[in-house]
Design an enzyme around this catalytic site. Structure first.
Site, PDB file in Angstrom:
ATOM      1  N   SER A  13      36.799  45.013  56.761  1.00 30.99           N
ATOM      2  CA  SER A  13      36.159  43.707  56.802  1.00 30.99           C
ATOM      3  C   SER A  13      35.618  43.523  58.033  1.00 30.99           C
ATOM      4  O   SER A  13      36.179  43.939  59.303  1.00 30.99           O
ATOM      5  CB  SER A  13      37.392  42.774  56.701  1.00 30.99           C
ATOM      6  OG  SER A  13      37.014  41.542  57.067  1.00 30.99           O
ATOM      7  N   SER A  15      34.945  40.437  59.094  1.00 30.79           N
ATOM      8  CA  SER A  15      35.442  39.139  59.509  1.00 30.79           C
ATOM      9  C   SER A  15      35.980  39.160  61.074  1.00 30.79           C
ATOM     10  O   SER A  15      35.555  38.216  61.704  1.00 30.79           O
ATOM     11  CB  SER A  15      36.319  38.614  58.566  1.00 30.79           C
ATOM     12  OG  SER A  15      35.853  37.979  57.491  1.00 30.79           O
ATOM     13  N   LYS A  64      41.217  36.428  45.525  1.00 30.24           N
ATOM     14  CA  LYS A  64      40.758  35.043  45.703  1.00 30.24           C
ATOM     15  C   LYS A  64      41.321  34.030  44.677  1.00 30.24           C
ATOM     16  O   LYS A  64      41.275  32.876  44.769  1.00 30.24           O
ATOM     17  CB  LYS A  64      39.137  35.099  45.616  1.00 30.24           C
ATOM     18  CG  LYS A  64      38.600  35.586  46.913  1.00 30.24           C
ATOM     19  CD  LYS A  64      37.111  35.578  46.992  1.00 30.24           C
ATOM     20  CE  LYS A  64      36.394  35.996  48.313  1.00 30.24           C
ATOM     21  NZ  LYS A  64      35.027  35.923  48.438  1.00 30.24           N
ATOM     22  N   ALA A 125      27.095  35.824  35.875  1.00 25.97           N
ATOM     23  CA  ALA A 125      27.663  34.242  35.541  1.00 25.97           C
ATOM     24  C   ALA A 125      29.453  34.342  35.803  1.00 25.97           C
ATOM     25  O   ALA A 125      30.046  33.670  35.447  1.00 25.97           O
ATOM     26  CB  ALA A 125      27.681  33.865  34.095  1.00 25.97           C
ATOM     27  N   GLY A 127      32.321  34.357  39.352  1.00 23.96           N
ATOM     28  CA  GLY A 127      32.838  33.428  40.316  1.00 23.96           C
ATOM     29  C   GLY A 127      31.739  33.046  41.284  1.00 23.96           C
ATOM     30  O   GLY A 127      31.619  32.107  41.774  1.00 23.96           O
ATOM     31  N   ASN A 148      22.862  35.947  31.972  1.00 24.59           N
ATOM     32  CA  ASN A 148      24.066  37.096  32.060  1.00 24.59           C
ATOM     33  C   ASN A 148      24.094  37.746  30.676  1.00 24.59           C
ATOM     34  O   ASN A 148      23.299  37.314  29.729  1.00 24.59           O
ATOM     35  CB  ASN A 148      25.337  36.399  31.951  1.00 24.59           C
ATOM     36  CG  ASN A 148      26.648  37.207  32.319  1.00 24.59           C
ATOM     37  OD1 ASN A 148      26.473  37.675  33.285  1.00 24.59           O
ATOM     38  ND2 ASN A 148      27.564  37.219  31.602  1.00 24.59           N
ATOM     39  N   ILE A 210      23.327  39.359  46.562  1.00 25.30           N
ATOM     40  CA  ILE A 210      24.472  39.077  47.799  1.00 25.30           C
ATOM     41  C   ILE A 210      25.019  40.169  48.253  1.00 25.30           C
ATOM     42  O   ILE A 210      25.877  39.974  49.103  1.00 25.30           O
ATOM     43  CB  ILE A 210      25.386  37.949  46.741  1.00 25.30           C
ATOM     44  CG1 ILE A 210      26.001  38.609  45.807  1.00 25.30           C
ATOM     45  CG2 ILE A 210      24.651  36.693  46.256  1.00 25.30           C
ATOM     46  CD1 ILE A 210      27.282  37.927  45.043  1.00 25.30           C
TER      47      ILE A 210
HETATM   48  O1  SKM Z   1      34.674  35.474  51.227  1.00 23.68           O
HETATM   49  C1  SKM Z   1      34.373  36.245  52.094  1.00 23.68           C
HETATM   50  C2  SKM Z   1      35.743  36.302  52.864  1.00 23.68           C
HETATM   51  O2  SKM Z   1      36.077  34.989  53.597  1.00 23.68           O
HETATM   52  C3  SKM Z   1      35.762  37.419  53.933  1.00 23.68           C
HETATM   53  C4  SKM Z   1      35.376  38.704  53.583  1.00 23.68           C
HETATM   54  C5  SKM Z   1      35.642  39.860  54.513  1.00 23.68           C
HETATM   55  O3  SKM Z   1      36.119  39.512  55.405  1.00 23.68           O
HETATM   56  O4  SKM Z   1      34.999  40.910  53.944  1.00 23.68           O
HETATM   57  C6  SKM Z   1      34.356  38.641  52.574  1.00 23.68           C
HETATM   58  C7  SKM Z   1      34.104  37.459  51.569  1.00 23.68           C
HETATM   59  O5  SKM Z   1      34.977  37.834  50.407  1.00 23.68           O
END
Ligand code: SKM
Length: 269
Positions: A13, A15, A64, A125, A127, A148, A210
């Site tokens: 990640s 983040s 999630k 289609a 989340g 979709n 995305i």
């Molecule tokens: O929605 C984001 C999530 O908030 C953080 C993240 C990550 O740290 O790789 C990826 C997405 O799912």
């Protein structure tokens, strides 16, 4: 304050470094850690968050949806999407939000300007698609088309969209100004499958994905080769983090610092 991201696996990640770049830019002493919680251990999530004294956290794959029963409150849009990526811990209460959709839309508008009058097609289609479409509807006057593979996927969609099958949308691909792929097709670099026949796309169309790892999916690469403008999911990732930060602190994040840090880290890896 203390923040973190919960997922499994989580070591890749971006983040933590992205949020720390923002804290530094704002001169804050906050912390942000990555916590690996397996699906078997997710039942202990309350204890884990308490032990780590988090004031807020992000939730990523595969949790999630599993986080929802642990929340005290959920925002209407996260409830509608059926997925939460941001939790605010306030007076021991957990409030769930979803910032992925608004993250994509804000990034897109900041980069490419208003989408007021654009004709938009969203592929997929699931989340992610639902989150993006419900936020995007607030910024465009036109009805959004969503395509979709299987049309039954739209059964639980309460949004006012033009729902189509991927087969039917092929014939009208030249009518869209923006096309957004939210399906995982292209995540795997070795697969050369393209989700739609790109030769049918209008030359002025902006094509988005995305996904940001790889930087350019085979779909985006093929579109770029055809001379179309392309846009990947990196901004979506950065802006969802900025929106989470706003929920936790009420403050605006320093987007450019976050983006540069993520870009440099991706180059390094
Ligand atoms: O929605 C984001 C999530 O908030 C953080 C993240 C990550 O740290 O790789 C990826 C997405 O799912």
């Amino acid at each position: 304050m203390k923040f973190g991201v919960i997922g499994h696996p989580i070591s890749h990640s971006l983040s933590p470094i992205m949020h720390v770049a923002n804290f530094n830019a704002l001169g804050r002493n906050d912390q942000y850690s990555a916590l690996d919680v397996s699906p078997q251990d997710f039942q202990y999530i309350k204890e884990i968050i308490k032990e780590n004294e988090l004031n807020g956290f992000n939730i990523t794959i595969p949790h999630k949806e599993s986080i929802i029963p642990y929340l005290d409150e959920i925002s209407p849009s996260a409830e509608h999407i059926g997925a939460v990526n941001t939790v605010l811990v306030k007076d021991d209460k957990w409030i769930g939000y979803n910032t992925d959709g608004i993250g994509f839309v804000k990034g897109l508008i900041d980069k490419h300007g208003s989408i007021d009058n654009d004709n938009i097609l969203v592929l997929g289609a699931g989340g992610a698609s639902k989150g993006i479409v419900s936020e995007m509807m607030k910024f465009t006057n036109n009805k959004i088309t969503v395509a979709n593979r299987s049309i039954t996927r739209f059964d639980n969609w309460k949004l006012d969209v033009e729902a189509m099958s991927l087969t039917d949308v092929k014939d009208i691909l030249n009518t869209f100004d923006i096309i957004i792929n939210t399906t995982p097709v292209g995540m795997n670099e070795s697969s050369s499958e393209l989700i739609i026949p790109i030769e049918n796309i209008n030359k002025n169309t902006l094509v988005c994905d995305i996904i940001y790892i790889p930087n350019k999916t085979p779909f985006l690469q093929a579109c770029e080769k055809r001379g179309l403008a392309i846009y990947n999911g990196l901004d979506m990732f950065v802006y969802q983090g900025a929106e989470s930060f706003k929920i936790w602190t009420g403050k605006e994040a320093v987007i450019e610092e976050m983006k540069n840090k993520v870009k440099n880290e991706l180059k390094r890896r």
